[in-house]
Design an enzyme around this catalytic site. Structure first.
Site, PDB file in Angstrom:
ATOM      1  N   THR A 206     -16.587  -5.345   3.601  1.00  0.00           N
ATOM      2  CA  THR A 206     -16.176  -4.097   4.276  1.00  0.00           C
ATOM      3  C   THR A 206     -17.422  -3.271   4.634  1.00  0.00           C
ATOM      4  OG1 THR A 206     -16.022  -2.920   2.187  1.00  0.00           O
ATOM      5  CG2 THR A 206     -14.018  -3.989   2.966  1.00  0.00           C
ATOM      6  N   LYS A 207     -17.223  -2.335   5.575  1.00  0.00           N
ATOM      7  CA  LYS A 207     -18.326  -1.441   5.993  1.00  0.00           C
ATOM      8  C   LYS A 207     -18.851  -0.673   4.787  1.00  0.00           C
ATOM      9  CE  LYS A 207     -17.589  -0.312  10.774  1.00  0.00           C
ATOM     10  NZ  LYS A 207     -16.626   0.422  11.576  1.00  0.00           N
ATOM     11  N   PHE A 208     -17.911  -0.214   4.002  1.00  0.00           N
ATOM     12  CA  PHE A 208     -18.218   0.550   2.802  1.00  0.00           C
ATOM     13  C   PHE A 208     -19.111  -0.282   1.859  1.00  0.00           C
ATOM     14  CE2 PHE A 208     -16.571   0.849  -1.578  1.00  0.00           C
ATOM     15  CZ  PHE A 208     -17.013   2.120  -1.904  1.00  0.00           C
ATOM     16  N   GLU A 209     -18.773  -1.568   1.770  1.00  0.00           N
ATOM     17  CA  GLU A 209     -19.514  -2.463   0.882  1.00  0.00           C
ATOM     18  C   GLU A 209     -20.910  -2.753   1.447  1.00  0.00           C
ATOM     19  OE1 GLU A 209     -17.132  -5.898   0.265  1.00  0.00           O
ATOM     20  OE2 GLU A 209     -18.418  -6.695  -1.305  1.00  0.00           O
TER      21      GLU A 209
ATOM     22  N   ASP B 196       5.344   1.191  -4.495  1.00  0.00           N
ATOM     23  CA  ASP B 196       4.434   0.990  -5.619  1.00  0.00           C
ATOM     24  C   ASP B 196       4.400  -0.518  -5.959  1.00  0.00           C
ATOM     25  OD1 ASP B 196       3.301   0.745  -8.148  1.00  0.00           O
ATOM     26  OD2 ASP B 196       4.230   2.561  -8.925  1.00  0.00           O
TER      27      ASP B 196
ATOM     28  N   ASP C 228      -8.535   1.792  -7.145  1.00  0.00           N
ATOM     29  CA  ASP C 228      -9.051   3.120  -7.533  1.00  0.00           C
ATOM     30  C   ASP C 228      -9.685   3.002  -8.913  1.00  0.00           C
ATOM     31  OD1 ASP C 228      -7.972   4.773  -5.290  1.00  0.00           O
ATOM     32  OD2 ASP C 228      -6.080   3.966  -6.042  1.00  0.00           O
TER      33      ASP C 228
ATOM     34  N   GLU D 283       0.863  -1.188   0.000  1.00  0.00           N
ATOM     35  CA  GLU D 283       0.000   0.000   0.000  1.00  0.00           C
ATOM     36  C   GLU D 283       0.898   1.236   0.000  1.00  0.00           C
ATOM     37  OE1 GLU D 283      -3.476   0.825  -0.103  1.00  0.00           O
ATOM     38  OE2 GLU D 283      -2.388   2.700  -0.278  1.00  0.00           O
TER      39      GLU D 283
HETATM   40  C1  LIG Z   1      -9.897   2.613  -3.471  1.00  0.00           C
HETATM   41  S1  LIG Z   1      -8.629   2.105  -2.373  1.00  0.00           S
HETATM   42  C2  LIG Z   1      -9.208   0.524  -1.808  1.00  0.00           C
HETATM   43  C3  LIG Z   1      -8.527   0.072  -0.561  1.00  0.00           C
HETATM   44  C4  LIG Z   1      -8.915  -1.302  -0.026  1.00  0.00           C
HETATM   45  N1  LIG Z   1      -8.500  -2.373  -0.922  1.00  0.00           N
HETATM   46  C5  LIG Z   1     -10.390  -1.403   0.251  1.00  0.00           C
HETATM   47  O1  LIG Z   1     -11.053  -2.261  -0.327  1.00  0.00           O
HETATM   48  O2  LIG Z   1     -10.890  -0.603   1.068  1.00  0.00           O
HETATM   49  C6  LIG Z   1      -7.289   1.658  -3.459  1.00  0.00           C
HETATM   50  C7  LIG Z   1      -5.947   1.647  -2.734  1.00  0.00           C
HETATM   51  O3  LIG Z   1      -4.934   1.182  -3.614  1.00  0.00           O
HETATM   52  C8  LIG Z   1      -3.742   1.908  -3.333  1.00  0.00           C
HETATM   53  N2  LIG Z   1      -2.902   1.810  -4.542  1.00  0.00           N
HETATM   54  C9  LIG Z   1      -3.199   2.250  -5.789  1.00  0.00           C
HETATM   55  N3  LIG Z   1      -2.217   1.961  -6.655  1.00  0.00           N
HETATM   56  C10 LIG Z   1      -1.255   1.317  -5.935  1.00  0.00           C
HETATM   57  C11 LIG Z   1       0.023   0.784  -6.265  1.00  0.00           C
HETATM   58  N4  LIG Z   1       0.500   0.850  -7.523  1.00  0.00           N
HETATM   59  N5  LIG Z   1       0.751   0.217  -5.290  1.00  0.00           N
HETATM   60  C12 LIG Z   1       0.282   0.159  -4.023  1.00  0.00           C
HETATM   61  N6  LIG Z   1      -0.923   0.649  -3.632  1.00  0.00           N
HETATM   62  C13 LIG Z   1      -1.677   1.230  -4.584  1.00  0.00           C
HETATM   63  C14 LIG Z   1      -4.221   3.306  -3.005  1.00  0.00           C
HETATM   64  O4  LIG Z   1      -3.295   4.017  -2.215  1.00  0.00           O
HETATM   65  C15 LIG Z   1      -5.522   3.014  -2.242  1.00  0.00           C
HETATM   66  O5  LIG Z   1      -5.313   2.952  -0.853  1.00  0.00           O
END
Ligand SMILES: C[S@@+](CC[C@H](N)C(=O)[O-])C[C@H]1O[C@@H](n2cnc3c(N)ncnc32)[C@H](O)[C@@H]1O
Length: 234
Positions: free
Chosen positions: A213-216, A117, A140, A90
């Site tokens: 998840t809560k969000f879900e 990354d 994302d 993350e």
């Molecule tokens: C929309 S959030 C979803 C987080 C979690 N999986 C959830 O279901 O709540 C997407 C996450 O992916 C991370 N992320 C995006 N691209 C990434 C990458 N290349 N490497 C590591 N983390 C990444 C972002 O920082 C973000 O926290």
């Protein structure tokens, strides 16, 4: 100089770093626990067999979660399945701090954490054919058309995932954005060496191991959809 360090060769990233505020607890967890549970790109290729401190010859399945957000789902999975080893990646620092707090609070031994990354970690640190599963939950969505190129699920990324999975290993994605689900289905269906566990062009019901998840839960109440896709390396 690595591609990411050279601005002339900077590739399109799947995230924008919003540094966000760290709570005191998250900062303390980063200071105290990252040296024990964290991994950094400077370590180079990882030996997953020894990384988790299991006895030599252990066959514990190795699972990678990309973009674990606040880490609550990852901690829950690791607590419920102590027989598995989980590597979480993350880029968002407060999320990493939060996961470390969970690791400490729940006494988890089967998680290791990267703050880099995911593409670089996969390319530079994960040996080929060593993962039993890769999870990508709610990446994302990059809603706007002009941002679709930032979506992490692209043909190159999928080829990279394929090379890191063992034969029979799975790539599990979930999204609450229908357009992204369709995009994932298209990219995965065209990818070589994968088979859709649900059958061609089909989504699969959420398996029990993926926490709701809560969000879900909120999304369900509002009638929003969630799409899971599981593709197996053949
Ligand atoms: C929309 S959030 C979803 C987080 C979690 N999986 C959830 O279901 O709540 C997407 C996450 O992916 C991370 N992320 C995006 N691209 C990434 C990458 N290349 N490497 C590591 N983390 C990444 C972002 O920082 C973000 O926290």
């Amino acid at each position: 100089m690595s591609a990411s360090a050279n601005p002339l060769h900077r590739r399109i990233r799947s995230f924008v770093l919003r540094e966000g505020r760290l709570t005191k607890g998250q900062q303390q967890a980063l200071n105290a626990l990252f040296p024990r549970f964290g991994i950094s790109l400077s370590q180079g290729p990882l030996d997953l067999a020894s990384l988790f401190g299991r006895p030599a010859g252990s066959q514990a399945p190795k699972i990678l979660e990309i973009g674990f957000g606040n880490g609550l789902s990852l901690a829950e999975m690791a607590a419920k399945q102590p027989q598995n080893d989980y590597l979480g990646i993350e880029v968002h620092r407060p999320g990493v701090g939060n996961l470390l707090l969970q690791i400490e609070a729940q006494g988890l031994e089967n998680i290791r954490v990267s703050h880099d990354d995911a593409l670089e970690v996969l390319q530079q640190q994960i040996p080929d054919q060593c993962l039993d599963a890769v999870y990508l939950f709610f990446p994302d969505p990059w809603h706007k058309r002009k941002h679709h190129k930032r979506r992490i699920v692209q043909a190159d990324f999928v080829r990279l995932i394929h090379s890191k999975l063992k034969a029979g290993g799975i790539f599990h994605m979930a999204t609450d954005w229908q357009h992204y689900a369709q995009h994932m289905m298209k990219v995965m269906s065209l990818a070589e060496g994968f088979e859709n566990n649900a059958g061609a062009d089909q989504y699969i019901p959420r398996p029990d191991y993926r926490p709701l998840t809560k969000f879900e839960q909120r999304g369900h109440r509002l009638g929003h959809g969630v799409w899971d896709l599981i593709f197996q390396r053949i």
